[in-house]
Write an enzyme that holds these catalytic residues in place. Structure first.
Site, short mmCIF file in Angstrom:
data_model
loop_
_atom_site.label_atom_id
_atom_site.label_comp_id
_atom_site.label_asym_id
_atom_site.label_seq_id
_atom_site.Cartn_x
_atom_site.Cartn_y
_atom_site.Cartn_z
N TRP A 114 0.83 -1.20 0.00
CA TRP A 114 0.00 0.00 0.00
C TRP A 114 0.86 1.25 0.00
O TRP A 114 0.52 2.25 -0.63
CB TRP A 114 -0.99 -0.01 1.16
CG TRP A 114 -2.02 -1.09 1.00
CD1 TRP A 114 -2.24 -2.14 1.84
CD2 TRP A 114 -2.96 -1.25 -0.08
NE1 TRP A 114 -3.24 -2.94 1.35
CE2 TRP A 114 -3.71 -2.41 0.18
CE3 TRP A 114 -3.23 -0.51 -1.24
CZ2 TRP A 114 -4.72 -2.86 -0.69
CZ3 TRP A 114 -4.24 -0.96 -2.09
CH2 TRP A 114 -4.97 -2.11 -1.81
N ASP A 145 -1.86 6.65 6.16
CA ASP A 145 -2.93 5.76 5.69
C ASP A 145 -3.27 4.83 6.86
O ASP A 145 -2.46 3.99 7.25
CB ASP A 145 -2.41 4.96 4.48
CG ASP A 145 -3.43 3.94 3.97
OD1 ASP A 145 -4.50 3.79 4.58
OD2 ASP A 145 -3.13 3.30 2.93
N LYS A 163 -12.52 -1.69 6.15
CA LYS A 163 -11.79 -2.57 7.06
C LYS A 163 -12.37 -2.49 8.48
O LYS A 163 -12.77 -3.48 9.03
CB LYS A 163 -10.30 -2.22 7.08
CG LYS A 163 -9.44 -2.83 5.99
CD LYS A 163 -9.67 -2.29 4.61
CE LYS A 163 -8.92 -3.00 3.53
NZ LYS A 163 -7.91 -2.19 2.86
#
Ligand code: PLP
Length: 360
Positions: free
Chosen positions: A101, A171, A195
């Site tokens: 990511w 993030d 999530k």
């Protein structure tokens, strides 16, 4: 109705209570005679749903008044572009590379300017968080970027880099609301909802006000400017109303359980059960350096691809779903977000013990 224990990394398990409440309100929300999905985003009801969601998130995370909370679309991945487009005044930024990511965010930022990789854990398959002491922050950097919890590799920043006057951008897609954090240490926090907050389609952005301005990179589309969304309280265009409504219910659920201190306690207890087992198992092994272990995503392996596949298949048949590791790394991964009950983790470990006894 048989619900499984869902260990998916995302979209992920949601609190059953929230799903039931949403089901009850599906056809008639609060006496309005319509579903939240059918309502004008300009209606008082939707205004209240979004306002309440923001208030509860502010309370849970103790977000100071000089930060805006935005409910946007485009997922966390769109933030990989929005961050540089809005923050890269000098067209330089420092990134810490801790996995896929972070890499995607780096690749995106490179479209807009110069990216310095100031630390990386790529040498050991991203199984740790790089040393942060003595980190060299570039003088000209507009911000420093981290992926706070690495969903795929199962590592987490337990400390933060010292960035001086450079804003820290994080993030937090896979660990937001999992424990208390000090929002004032960050310039921008963003997190895809799917999530630990709600359904896919919403990304929450928490951004310090001084970082919001009209001074964005030339060519930045209207929809990708933080200022437009901040000025319009996330109602510049039609926001993902239903997703925000579910997130709002999850925020209330966390508040009712005791807030983020309580989440941390629960998450530590759940993770300890699985990590303790992995540390003592003769068959299963964790893949991450202990000091950097995530509370949310726990990858593990047997060392044999055949046994991994056998385990995943037998686990699924026994009601433990989505334990397959990310397609790029293989093995197994148990994602144990806020909504995964303690019983789910206990039952998984019992199942792993049984599998071990039969396969060693
Ligand atoms: C899932 C995830 C993303 C991608 O989210 P999208 O909403 O699919 O764009 C980005 N970062 C992290 C840490 C993630 O876990």
């Amino acid at each position: 109705m048989a619900r499984v224990f869902n260990f998916s990394a995302g979209p992920a398990v949601l609190p059953e209570e929230v799903l039931k409440e949403a089901a009850e309100e599906m056809l008639d929300f609060n006496g309005t005679g319509m579903s939240v999905m059918e309502m004008s985003h300009r209606s008082k009801t939707v205004e209240r749903i979004i306002g309440e969601a923001e208030d509860n998130l502010r309370e849970l995370m103790n977000i100071p008044p000089n930060y805006k909370v935005l409910f946007l679309q485009g997922g966390a991945s769109q933030q990989f572009a929005m961050v540089p487009m809005n923050l890269m005044k000098n067209k330089v930024a420092d990134y810490i590379n801790t996995g896929q990511w972070a890499k995607k965010a780096i690749a995106e930022a490179k479209i807009f300017g110069k990216v310095n990789i100031i630390a990386s854990s790529e040498d050991k398959m991203f199984s740790y968080i790089p040393e942060l002491k003595g980190l060299k922050i570039s003088d000209e950097a507009d911000y420093v970027y981290i992926c706070h919890n690495n969903t795929i590799y199962g590592t987490k920043f337990n400390e933060l880099p010292e960035t001086g006057d450079k804003p820290l951008v994080a993030d937090m897609s896979s660990d937001i609301l999992s424990e208390p954090i000090d929002v004032t240490k960050f310039g921008v926090i963003f997190a895809g909802a799917q999530k630990n907050m709600g359904p896919a389609g919403v990304v929450v952005v928490i951004i310090r006000e001084d970082l919001i301005s009209d001074d964005v990179l030339p060519g930045t589309p209207t929809m990708l400017r933080y200022k437009i969304h901040a000025d319009n309280k996330s109602l510049y265009n039609t926001p993902p109303v239903y997703g925000i409504y579910i997130c709002g219910k999850v925020f209330k659920w966390i508040k009712k359980l005791g807030g983020l201190e309580e989440m941390k306690k629960r998450n530590e207890a759940k993770a300890a059960i699985l990590y303790d087992f992995l540390d003592s198992s003769k068959l299963f092994k964790g893949t991450v350096f202990k000091k950097d272990r995530s509370l949310m995503n726990i990858p593990f392996i047997t060392g044999s691809q055949e046994l991994d596949a056998k385990f995943i298949a037998e686990a699924k048949a026994a009601g433990f779903d989505n334990l397959k590791g990310h397609r790029t790394v293989g093995g197994m991964r148990a994602s144990i977000y806020n909504a995964m009950p303690l019983e789910g983790v206990k039952a998984l470990v019992e199942f792993m013990e049984l599998f071990e006894s039969k396969n060693i």
